[in-house]
Write a protein that holds these residues in place. Structure first.
Motif, PDB file in Angstrom:
ATOM      1  N   MET A 250       3.375 -11.914   3.614  1.00 21.65           N
ATOM      2  CA  MET A 250       2.175 -11.072   3.501  1.00 21.65           C
ATOM      3  C   MET A 250       2.741  -9.801   2.921  1.00 21.65           C
ATOM      4  SD  MET A 250      -0.852  -9.954   6.061  1.00 21.65           S
ATOM      5  CE  MET A 250      -1.464 -11.633   6.239  1.00 21.65           C
ATOM      6  N   LYS A 251       2.132  -8.933   1.743  1.00 19.18           N
ATOM      7  CA  LYS A 251       2.611  -7.814   1.440  1.00 19.18           C
ATOM      8  C   LYS A 251       2.173  -6.953   2.247  1.00 19.18           C
ATOM      9  CE  LYS A 251       1.973  -8.883  -3.586  1.00 19.18           C
ATOM     10  NZ  LYS A 251       1.365  -8.329  -4.856  1.00 19.18           N
ATOM     11  N   THR A 252       2.913  -5.860   2.354  1.00 23.73           N
ATOM     12  CA  THR A 252       2.909  -4.510   3.490  1.00 23.73           C
ATOM     13  C   THR A 252       1.554  -4.175   3.533  1.00 23.73           C
ATOM     14  OG1 THR A 252       5.391  -4.301   3.529  1.00 23.73           O
ATOM     15  CG2 THR A 252       3.985  -2.765   4.274  1.00 23.73           C
ATOM     16  N   TRP A 253       0.904  -3.687   2.385  1.00 29.42           N
ATOM     17  CA  TRP A 253      -0.204  -2.996   2.193  1.00 29.42           C
ATOM     18  C   TRP A 253      -1.307  -3.873   2.675  1.00 29.42           C
ATOM     19  CZ3 TRP A 253      -4.384  -4.215  -1.079  1.00 29.42           C
ATOM     20  CH2 TRP A 253      -4.377  -5.170  -2.025  1.00 29.42           C
TER      21      TRP A 253
ATOM     22  N   ILE B 294       2.339  11.133   2.082  1.00 31.13           N
ATOM     23  CA  ILE B 294       0.897  11.490   1.880  1.00 31.13           C
ATOM     24  C   ILE B 294      -0.068  11.050   2.883  1.00 31.13           C
ATOM     25  CG2 ILE B 294      -1.025  11.293   0.118  1.00 31.13           C
ATOM     26  CD1 ILE B 294       0.917  10.786  -1.843  1.00 31.13           C
ATOM     27  N   VAL B 295       0.029   9.537   3.223  1.00 29.30           N
ATOM     28  CA  VAL B 295      -0.985   9.203   4.160  1.00 29.30           C
ATOM     29  C   VAL B 295      -0.949   9.850   5.349  1.00 29.30           C
ATOM     30  CG1 VAL B 295      -1.875   6.985   5.462  1.00 29.30           C
ATOM     31  CG2 VAL B 295      -1.325   7.043   2.921  1.00 29.30           C
ATOM     32  N   ALA B 296       0.128   9.935   5.992  1.00 34.51           N
ATOM     33  CA  ALA B 296       0.318  10.386   7.330  1.00 34.51           C
ATOM     34  C   ALA B 296      -0.352  11.956   7.598  1.00 34.51           C
ATOM     35  CB  ALA B 296       1.801  10.566   7.714  1.00 34.51           C
ATOM     36  N   PRO B 297      -0.044  12.801   6.757  1.00 28.13           N
ATOM     37  CA  PRO B 297      -0.798  14.176   6.967  1.00 28.13           C
ATOM     38  C   PRO B 297      -1.886  14.042   6.724  1.00 28.13           C
ATOM     39  CG  PRO B 297       1.292  14.511   5.473  1.00 28.13           C
ATOM     40  CD  PRO B 297       1.010  12.818   5.449  1.00 28.13           C
ATOM     41  N   LEU B 298      -2.627  13.200   5.747  1.00 27.81           N
ATOM     42  CA  LEU B 298      -4.091  12.882   5.747  1.00 27.81           C
ATOM     43  C   LEU B 298      -4.655  12.279   6.975  1.00 27.81           C
ATOM     44  CD1 LEU B 298      -4.277  11.610   1.880  1.00 27.81           C
ATOM     45  CD2 LEU B 298      -5.037  13.727   2.822  1.00 27.81           C
ATOM     46  N   ALA B 299      -3.780  11.387   7.620  1.00 26.67           N
ATOM     47  CA  ALA B 299      -4.631  10.592   8.773  1.00 26.67           C
ATOM     48  C   ALA B 299      -4.664  11.822   9.977  1.00 26.67           C
ATOM     49  CB  ALA B 299      -3.672   9.565   9.224  1.00 26.67           C
ATOM     50  N   ILE B 300      -3.665  12.499  10.066  1.00 26.49           N
ATOM     51  CA  ILE B 300      -3.619  13.522  11.464  1.00 26.49           C
ATOM     52  C   ILE B 300      -4.877  14.536  10.972  1.00 26.49           C
ATOM     53  CG2 ILE B 300      -2.530  15.834  12.301  1.00 26.49           C
ATOM     54  CD1 ILE B 300      -0.080  13.943  11.460  1.00 26.49           C
ATOM     55  N   VAL B 301      -4.979  14.979   9.345  1.00 26.23           N
ATOM     56  CA  VAL B 301      -6.021  16.174   9.382  1.00 26.23           C
ATOM     57  C   VAL B 301      -7.251  15.456   9.181  1.00 26.23           C
ATOM     58  CG1 VAL B 301      -6.787  17.526   7.163  1.00 26.23           C
ATOM     59  CG2 VAL B 301      -4.390  17.242   7.623  1.00 26.23           C
TER      60      VAL B 301
ATOM     61  N   LEU C 216      -8.556   3.823   9.140  1.00 23.37           N
ATOM     62  CA  LEU C 216      -9.125   3.636   7.699  1.00 23.37           C
ATOM     63  C   LEU C 216      -8.313   4.513   6.679  1.00 23.37           C
ATOM     64  CD1 LEU C 216     -13.055   3.728   8.514  1.00 23.37           C
ATOM     65  CD2 LEU C 216     -11.445   1.812   7.855  1.00 23.37           C
ATOM     66  N   VAL C 217      -7.797   5.565   6.854  1.00 23.73           N
ATOM     67  CA  VAL C 217      -6.828   6.404   6.385  1.00 23.73           C
ATOM     68  C   VAL C 217      -5.587   5.760   5.933  1.00 23.73           C
ATOM     69  CG1 VAL C 217      -5.706   8.708   5.738  1.00 23.73           C
ATOM     70  CG2 VAL C 217      -8.217   8.581   6.629  1.00 23.73           C
ATOM     71  N   GLY C 218      -5.290   5.254   7.249  1.00 20.20           N
ATOM     72  CA  GLY C 218      -3.914   4.492   7.116  1.00 20.20           C
ATOM     73  C   GLY C 218      -3.861   3.321   6.470  1.00 20.20           C
ATOM     74  N   ALA C 219      -5.009   2.649   5.974  1.00 17.39           N
ATOM     75  CA  ALA C 219      -5.104   1.523   5.194  1.00 17.39           C
ATOM     76  C   ALA C 219      -4.804   1.756   3.743  1.00 17.39           C
ATOM     77  CB  ALA C 219      -6.556   0.826   5.327  1.00 17.39           C
ATOM     78  N   ILE C 220      -5.036   2.988   3.262  1.00 18.09           N
ATOM     79  CA  ILE C 220      -4.683   3.512   1.741  1.00 18.09           C
ATOM     80  C   ILE C 220      -3.218   3.076   1.707  1.00 18.09           C
ATOM     81  CG2 ILE C 220      -4.826   5.204   0.227  1.00 18.09           C
ATOM     82  CD1 ILE C 220      -6.889   6.645   1.992  1.00 18.09           C
ATOM     83  N   ASN C 221      -3.252   2.390   0.327  1.00 19.43           N
ATOM     84  CA  ASN C 221      -1.774   1.919  -0.283  1.00 19.43           C
ATOM     85  C   ASN C 221      -1.090   3.102  -0.871  1.00 19.43           C
ATOM     86  OD1 ASN C 221       0.431   0.115  -0.583  1.00 19.43           O
ATOM     87  ND2 ASN C 221      -0.478  -0.395  -2.342  1.00 19.43           N
ATOM     88  N   TRP C 222      -1.019   4.309  -0.076  1.00 21.89           N
ATOM     89  CA  TRP C 222      -0.121   5.239  -0.750  1.00 21.89           C
ATOM     90  C   TRP C 222       1.167   5.576  -0.006  1.00 21.89           C
ATOM     91  CZ3 TRP C 222      -4.864   9.479  -1.179  1.00 21.89           C
ATOM     92  CH2 TRP C 222      -5.579   9.048  -2.278  1.00 21.89           C
ATOM     93  N   PRO C 223       2.043   6.283  -0.435  1.00 20.78           N
ATOM     94  CA  PRO C 223       3.172   6.730   0.298  1.00 20.78           C
ATOM     95  C   PRO C 223       3.035   7.268   1.747  1.00 20.78           C
ATOM     96  CG  PRO C 223       3.617   7.269  -1.975  1.00 20.78           C
ATOM     97  CD  PRO C 223       1.987   7.175  -1.709  1.00 20.78           C
ATOM     98  N   ASP C 224       3.782   7.097   2.677  1.00 18.92           N
ATOM     99  CA  ASP C 224       3.459   7.575   4.061  1.00 18.92           C
ATOM    100  C   ASP C 224       3.695   9.172   4.084  1.00 18.92           C
ATOM    101  OD1 ASP C 224       3.520   5.408   5.385  1.00 18.92           O
ATOM    102  OD2 ASP C 224       5.647   5.086   5.052  1.00 18.92           O
TER     103      ASP C 224
END
Length: 248
Positions: free
Chosen positions: A1-4, A166-173, A156-164
Motif C-alpha cells: 500500500m502506498k504511503t499516502w 510543509i504538513v507538520a507546521p500546518l498540522a500544528i498551526v 485531516l491535515v496530516g492526510a494531505i500528500n505533501w512533504p512533512d
C-alpha cells in the motif's frame, strides 16, 4: 500500500475513533469506557503488526488487556485522580512484555526491539484512559471537545500528500487555531490553554505521521489501525494533564 494512501486511511480511522470517544461521553463514563476499550483492543492487537515485531499474538493480547484495564479503571475510580491506576497498569503491562521475551529464550531475533516496541504500545493503549478522565474531570462541553476537534483537524491535515516539512507546521498551526475557536464558540475553556492543547496535539500527530513515512517496507493493512488509533488514544491523557495544569 502506498504511503499516502495508508496515511489517508489512517487519518479517516483516527477521526472516526476520536468522534466515537467524544460522543460516547454523553452516555456516561462506562459508555465512554466501552468505546475506549474497543479502540484499545484494536490498537493493541494491531500494534505488533505495525512494528513488525515477533510474538505478535502474545504481545498484542498484553497491549489490549492493558488498554482495557486502564480504561475501565478510569471509569470506575471515584476520583479526583481519575488516572490513579493507569501507572500501575502500564507497569504490569511492561513487566508482562519482558516476561514474554524471557520465555522466548536466548538467541531469539529482535528481542530488544520487540521489548521496546511492545512497551511503547502498552503505554499508548493505556493512555486512552485519559479521554475518560478528561470527560469526568470537566465534562463533555469543555477540554474533551477542544481536544477532539483539534485531533480531527490535525489528522485531516496530516492526510494531505505533501512533504512533512510543509504538513507538520500546518498540522500544528491549524490544530492550534481550531482549539481556541472551539473553546470560544462551544466551551468555557480559556483561549491560552486551548491553544496550547491544540498545538501540542498537532505536534504529536505530525510526529507520528513522520514516523510512518520513514518506513522502508509496505504497511500491513492491520498496521493502519494501530497507526491511526495509537496516537489518538495518547492524546486523551495529554488533554487531561493540560486541563489540570493550566485550567484548574
Amino acid at each position: 500500500m502506498k504511503t499516502w494512501i495508508g496515511g489517508a486511511a489512517a487519518a479517516g480511522i483516527g477521526v472516526v475513533g476520536t468522534a466515537a470517544l467524544v460522543a460516547s461521553s454523553l452516555g456516561g463514563p462506562f459508555a465512554q469506557a466501552a468505546v475506549a476499550v474497543v479502540l484499545s483492543i484494536a490498537a493493541g492487537l494491531c500494534w505488533p503488526t505495525f512494528l513488525g515485531i515477533p510474538a505478535k499474538r502474545t504481545n498484542g493480547i498484553i497491549l489490549a488487556l492493558a488498554g482495557a484495564a486502564a480504561g475501565l479503571s478510569a471509569a470506575a475510580v471515584k476520583g479526583p485522580e481519575y488516572l490513579e491506576w493507569t501507572p500501575a497498569v502500564v507497569a504490569v503491562g511492561i513487566m508482562a512484555v519482558i516476561v514474554v521475551q524471557l520465555l522466548r529464550g536466548t538467541g531469539q531475533s529482535h528481542r530488544l526491539e520487540s521489548t521496546l516496541g511492545a512497551s511503547a504500545g502498552v503505554l499508548l493503549c493505556s493512555l486512552g484512559a485519559g479521554w475518560i478522565a478528561t470527560a469526568r474531570f470537566t465534562g463533555m462541553g469543555s477540554m474533551l471537545l477542544v481536544a477532539g476537534i483539534s485531533t480531527a483537524v490535525a489528522l485531516l491535515v496530516g492526510a494531505i500528500n505533501w512533504p512533512d516539512t510543509i504538513v507538520a507546521p500546518l498540522a500544528i498551526v491549524f490544530a492550534g487555531l481550531a482549539a481556541p475557536l472551539a473553546a470560544l464558540v462551544l466551551t468555557d475553556v480559556a483561549v491560552i490553554p486551548a491553544t496550547a492543547t491544540g498545538a501540542l496535539i498537532g505536534a504529536v500527530l505530525a510526529a507520528v505521521r513522520r514516523l510512518n513515512r520513514t518506513r522502508s517496507r509496505p504497511m500491513p493493512r492491520t498496521g493502519l489501525v494501530a497507526l491511526a488509533l495509537g496516537p489518538v488514544l495518547a492524546v486523551g491523557s495529554l488533554a487531561y494533564f493540560i486541563d489540570k495544569l493550566l485550567i484548574y
